[in-house]
Design an enzyme around this catalytic site. Structure first.
Site, PDB file in Angstrom:
ATOM      1  N   HIS A 137       0.861  -1.181   0.000  1.00 20.05           N
ATOM      2  CA  HIS A 137       0.000   0.000   0.000  1.00 20.05           C
ATOM      3  C   HIS A 137       0.894   1.227   0.000  1.00 20.05           C
ATOM      4  O   HIS A 137       1.933   1.228   0.643  1.00 20.05           O
ATOM      5  CB  HIS A 137      -0.906   0.006   1.242  1.00 20.05           C
ATOM      6  CG  HIS A 137      -2.049   0.948   1.119  1.00 20.05           C
ATOM      7  ND1 HIS A 137      -1.944   2.283   1.412  1.00 20.05           N
ATOM      8  CD2 HIS A 137      -3.314   0.759   0.676  1.00 20.05           C
ATOM      9  CE1 HIS A 137      -3.105   2.860   1.183  1.00 20.05           C
ATOM     10  NE2 HIS A 137      -3.952   1.960   0.730  1.00 20.05           N
ATOM     11  N   ASP A 153      -7.956  -5.362   0.315  1.00 19.27           N
ATOM     12  CA  ASP A 153      -8.559  -6.193  -0.722  1.00 19.27           C
ATOM     13  C   ASP A 153      -8.118  -7.648  -0.679  1.00 19.27           C
ATOM     14  O   ASP A 153      -8.611  -8.465  -1.444  1.00 19.27           O
ATOM     15  CB  ASP A 153      -8.246  -5.607  -2.102  1.00 19.27           C
ATOM     16  CG  ASP A 153      -9.050  -4.349  -2.315  1.00 19.27           C
ATOM     17  OD1 ASP A 153     -10.199  -4.327  -1.838  1.00 19.27           O
ATOM     18  OD2 ASP A 153      -8.532  -3.405  -2.904  1.00 19.27           O
TER      19      ASP A 153
HETATM   20  N1  ACO Z   1       4.185  -7.707  -4.903  1.00 23.49           N
HETATM   21  C1  ACO Z   1       5.517  -7.698  -5.082  1.00 23.49           C
HETATM   22  N2  ACO Z   1       6.291  -6.597  -4.946  1.00 23.49           N
HETATM   23  C2  ACO Z   1       5.683  -5.462  -4.609  1.00 23.49           C
HETATM   24  C3  ACO Z   1       4.277  -5.384  -4.400  1.00 23.49           C
HETATM   25  C4  ACO Z   1       3.523  -6.569  -4.562  1.00 23.49           C
HETATM   26  N3  ACO Z   1       2.196  -6.548  -4.380  1.00 23.49           N
HETATM   27  N4  ACO Z   1       3.933  -4.118  -4.096  1.00 23.49           N
HETATM   28  C5  ACO Z   1       5.062  -3.408  -4.095  1.00 23.49           C
HETATM   29  N5  ACO Z   1       6.130  -4.207  -4.399  1.00 23.49           N
HETATM   30  C6  ACO Z   1       7.566  -3.828  -4.423  1.00 23.49           C
HETATM   31  C7  ACO Z   1       7.891  -3.009  -5.669  1.00 23.49           C
HETATM   32  O1  ACO Z   1       8.315  -3.831  -6.726  1.00 23.49           O
HETATM   33  C8  ACO Z   1       8.966  -2.118  -5.145  1.00 23.49           C
HETATM   34  O2  ACO Z   1      10.154  -2.885  -5.049  1.00 23.49           O
HETATM   35  P1  ACO Z   1      11.607  -2.175  -5.311  1.00 23.49           P
HETATM   36  O3  ACO Z   1      11.747  -1.170  -4.201  1.00 23.49           O
HETATM   37  O4  ACO Z   1      12.571  -3.291  -5.237  1.00 23.49           O
HETATM   38  O5  ACO Z   1      11.522  -1.534  -6.656  1.00 23.49           O
HETATM   39  C9  ACO Z   1       8.539  -1.796  -3.699  1.00 23.49           C
HETATM   40  O6  ACO Z   1       7.750  -2.937  -3.312  1.00 23.49           O
HETATM   41  C10 ACO Z   1       7.713  -0.530  -3.571  1.00 23.49           C
HETATM   42  O7  ACO Z   1       6.603  -0.621  -4.471  1.00 23.49           O
HETATM   43  P2  ACO Z   1       5.974   0.592  -5.251  1.00 23.49           P
HETATM   44  O8  ACO Z   1       5.288   0.080  -6.470  1.00 23.49           O
HETATM   45  O9  ACO Z   1       6.992   1.672  -5.425  1.00 23.49           O
HETATM   46  O10 ACO Z   1       4.907   1.077  -4.192  1.00 23.49           O
HETATM   47  P3  ACO Z   1       3.696   2.050  -4.469  1.00 23.49           P
HETATM   48  O11 ACO Z   1       3.418   2.730  -3.186  1.00 23.49           O
HETATM   49  O12 ACO Z   1       3.948   2.902  -5.661  1.00 23.49           O
HETATM   50  O13 ACO Z   1       2.498   1.055  -4.865  1.00 23.49           O
HETATM   51  C11 ACO Z   1       0.691  -0.443  -4.674  1.00 23.49           C
HETATM   52  C12 ACO Z   1       1.504   0.647  -3.977  1.00 23.49           C
HETATM   53  C13 ACO Z   1       0.188   0.076  -6.033  1.00 23.49           C
HETATM   54  C14 ACO Z   1      -0.544  -0.741  -3.808  1.00 23.49           C
HETATM   55  C15 ACO Z   1       1.550  -1.717  -4.851  1.00 23.49           C
HETATM   56  O14 ACO Z   1       1.976  -2.194  -3.598  1.00 23.49           O
HETATM   57  C16 ACO Z   1       0.824  -2.815  -5.635  1.00 23.49           C
HETATM   58  O15 ACO Z   1       0.869  -2.816  -6.867  1.00 23.49           O
HETATM   59  N6  ACO Z   1       0.162  -3.770  -4.899  1.00 23.49           N
HETATM   60  C17 ACO Z   1      -0.633  -4.793  -5.561  1.00 23.49           C
HETATM   61  C18 ACO Z   1      -1.977  -4.215  -6.001  1.00 23.49           C
HETATM   62  C19 ACO Z   1      -2.906  -3.960  -4.846  1.00 23.49           C
HETATM   63  O16 ACO Z   1      -3.090  -4.800  -3.971  1.00 23.49           O
HETATM   64  N7  ACO Z   1      -3.542  -2.760  -4.863  1.00 23.49           N
HETATM   65  C20 ACO Z   1      -4.563  -2.386  -3.869  1.00 23.49           C
HETATM   66  C21 ACO Z   1      -4.089  -1.254  -2.997  1.00 23.49           C
HETATM   67  S1  ACO Z   1      -5.266  -0.915  -1.757  1.00 23.49           S
HETATM   68  C22 ACO Z   1      -6.442  -0.044  -2.533  1.00 23.49           C
HETATM   69  O17 ACO Z   1      -6.205   0.757  -3.425  1.00 23.49           O
HETATM   70  C23 ACO Z   1      -7.787  -0.216  -2.103  1.00 23.49           C
END
Ligand code: ACO
Length: 431
Positions: free
Chosen positions: A309, A366
Site C-alpha cells: 500500500h 482487498d
Molecule cells: N508484490 C511484489 N512486490 C511489490 C508489491 C507486490 N504486491 N507491491 C510493491 N512491491 C515492491 C515493488 O516492486 C517495489 O520494489 P523495489 O523497491 O525493489 O523496486 C517496492 O515494493 C515498492 O513498491 P511501489 O510500487 O513503489 O509502491 P507504491 O506505493 O507505488 O504502490 C501499490 C503501492 C500500487 C498498492 C503496490 O503495492 C501494488 O501494486 N500492490 C498490488 C496491487 C494492490 O493490492 N492494490 C490495492 C491497494 S489498496 C487499494 O487501493 C484499495
C-alpha cells in the site's frame, strides 16, 4: 492549523529565495506550503505519484500509515466496524458528526426514498453487450445521472449538493444490482422500501421471480462491515480524481463517474477482483512458494495482488478486521472455500519473507474482501462495483467539502517538459 514556522529555500545559482510557511493539521506531519515558490524562485516542485505532496486540507479521514491507524472524522475504524452501520458512517462522513436518532431516521428516510432509477435510465442497459464488465456499465450509468439531474443542479447551492449526495448513496446499489442482473439476463428489480440499505441491495441482486428470497443476516452484516471499511480513505487515486474533476465545477455525477473509472484499475480498487483471480490461478497451497518467488523476481511483472500500500507501511487496519470477519462468515455460512487456505498460506509466506518484510508489504484491504464476497455469492466481476457502492459515501463527502472550502481553485499540476526543443515544421516531401 498553525503556520508559525517558516522553511527558507534558497536557489544557489540565482540567489532567489522563498520563505515557505509550515502548515500543521490536527494530526500527521507538517506540510511546507509551496504556493509562492514559483513566483519567488521560478521553480516548480517535482513529485510524481505524490509521495510527499498533500493536495488539499481535509477534515474527513486521517491515516497514519506507519502505525496502521485509520480514523473517520476522528473515530477509529475498529470502533465504527464493531458498533456502527454503513448508513450511519455515510452520515458521519458527510456531516462530520454521528447522527442522533432523529437525524438518522430522517437521513435513512431520505436515502430510502431516492433509491429508484429513472424508468428511462433502465433502457441504457440494453445498449451494452451482455458480457460488458459491470464497472463499465456502472461508470456509464452514474455519468448518465447527469442527464437526469443536471439542469436543476446548482453546485454552489448547499441544498442541491446535499440532495446530490442523497441521490448518489441511494441509487448506487440500485444501479450496481442492475449491472449484475443485466449481465446474467435477469429482469431488473425495484428497490424495496421495507428493507434496510444492505438487505435492499442483496434483494435487488438475488431475488428471482420464481421464488421468494430469504435474506441471510450473516451476509447482510458482513456486507455492511465491508461497506464501512471501504467508505473512505482520504486522498487516494479515485478520491483525488473526484476532487480534480470537481475542481472544474463539473457536476457531482460526472465527478463520481470519474472516480469510479479511477477505482477500476488493479493497483487500486480493481485489486479485489485481481486477488481472487490470482488465488484461483495459484489454485492450491503447495503452489504458493512459486507465486511468492515470481513476485520477488524483478524480471517478472507478476505482483502479489492484495499486498502493499502506498500509505500503510504496517498492517492495513481494515485488513485485520476483514481477516477475522472472513473466517467467521465462512464458518457461519457453512462455506468451505479452499481459496482461504491458499490465502492464509500466501499471507504466512509473504509475512516472513525478507523481500516483503524489508519493503513493508502487508496484506491490504482487498486481500480478504474477495473471499467474503465470493462466499456471499457475489461474482468476481462485481467486486470492484461493491467497493464503488461503499466509496461513494467518501467521494461525495470530499466533493462537498471541496465546494465548502473558500478560495478553492481548479486543480492544475505542472510538468517537467522532456520533449523536443523548439524546431521548424518540415514539409512532407523534405522529411
Ligand atoms: N508484490 C511484489 N512486490 C511489490 C508489491 C507486490 N504486491 N507491491 C510493491 N512491491 C515492491 C515493488 O516492486 C517495489 O520494489 P523495489 O523497491 O525493489 O523496486 C517496492 O515494493 C515498492 O513498491 P511501489 O510500487 O513503489 O509502491 P507504491 O506505493 O507505488 O504502490 C501499490 C503501492 C500500487 C498498492 C503496490 O503495492 C501494488 O501494486 N500492490 C498490488 C496491487 C494492490 O493490492 N492494490 C490495492 C491497494 S489498496 C487499494 O487501493 C484499495
Amino acid at each position: 492549523m498553525s503556520d508559525s514556522k517558516i522553511v527558507k529555500l534558497v536557489d544557489e545559482s540565482s540567489q532567489r529565495s522563498s520563505e515557505l510557511p509550515l502548515l500543521s493539521g490536527t494530526l500527521g506531519p507538517a506540510c511546507i506550503d509551496i504556493g509562492t515558490l514559483y513566483k519567488d524562485t521560478g521553480h516548480f516542485t517535482y513529485d510524481p505519484g505524490y509521495g510527499s505532496t498533500a493536495s488539499t486540507k481535509s477534515a474527513i479521514t486521517y491515516i497514519d500509515g506507519d502505525e496502521g491507524v485509520l480514523l473517520y472524522r476522528g473515530y477509529p475504524i475498529e470502533q465504527l466496524a464493531e458498533k456502527s452501520s454503513f448508513l450511519e458512517v455515510a452520515y458521519l462522513l458527510l456531516h462530520g458528526e454521528l447522527p442522533n436518532q432523529i437525524q438518522f431516521s430522517s437521513f435513512d428516510h431520505q436515502i430510502t426514498h431516492h433509491t429508484m432509477m429513472h424508468e428511462s435510465q433502465k433502457n441504457f442497459f440494453q445498449g451494452f453487450h451482455h458480457d460488458a464488465h459491470p464497472m463499465a456499465m456502472l461508470a456509464a450509468s452514474v455519468a448518465s445521472l447527469s442527464a437526469f439531474y443536471h439542469d436543476d443542479l446548482n453546485v454552489d447551492d448547499p441544498e442541491d449538493r446535499k440532495l446530490a449526495a442523497i441521490r448518489l448513496i441511494a441509487k448506487m446499489p440500485t444501479i450496481a444490482a442492475a449491472c449484475y442482473r443485466y449481465s446474467i439476463g435477469w429482469p431488473l428489480r425495484y428497490p424495496r422500501n421495507n428493507l434496510e440499505y444492505v438487505d435492499r441491495f442483496l434483494h435487488m441482486m438475488f431475488e428471482v421471480p420464481s421464488e421468494p428470497l430469504t435474506l441471510s443476516p450473516v451476509a447482510a452484516k458482513a456486507l455492511d462491515l465491508l461497506f464501512i471499511l471501504h467508505a473512505d480513505h482520504e486522498q487516494n487515486a479515485s478520491t483525488s480524481t473526484v476532487r480534480l474533476v470537481g475542481s472544474t465545477g463539473a457536476n457531482p455525477y460526472a465527478s463520481i463517474a470519474a472516480g469510479i473509472t479511477a477505482l477500476w484499475g488493479p493497483a487500486h480498487g480493481g485489486a479485489n477482483e485481481a486477488v481472487l483471480k490470482q488465488l484461483q490461478e495459484i489454485g492450491t497451497a503447495d503452489k504458493v512458494e512459486t507465486a511468492v518467488n515470481r513476485a520477488k523476481d524483478k524480471n517478472d511483472s507478476f505482483r502479489l495482488m492484495g499486498f502493499g500500500h502506498r500509505v500503510y507501511k504496517n498492517f492495513d487496519p481494515r485488513a485485520k478486521i476483514i481477516r477475522e470477519m472472513c473466517h467467521k462468515v465462512l464458518s457461519e455460512l457453512g462455506v468451505n472455500d479452499p481459496l482461504l487456505e491458499v490465502a492464509m498460506k500466501l499471507e504466512e509466506a509473504a509475512l516472513k519473507d525478507d523481500y516483503f518484510v524489508e519493503r513493508k508489504l502487508y496484506p491490504n484491504v482487498d486481500f480478504y474482501s474477495g473471499i467474503i464476497y465470493k462466499a456471499l455469492g457475489i461474482p468476481t466481476e462485481m467486486f470492484t462495483v461493491m467497493f464503488a457502492i461503499a466509496r461513494t459515501a467518501g467521494w461525495i463527502a470530499h466533493w462537498i467539502e471541496q465546494h465548502e472550502t473558500p478560495g478553492a481553485r481548479i486543480g492544475r499540476p505542472r510538468q517537467i517538459y522532456t520533449g523536443s526543443d523548439v524546431r521548424n515544421y518540415i514539409p512532407t516531401d523534405k522529411r
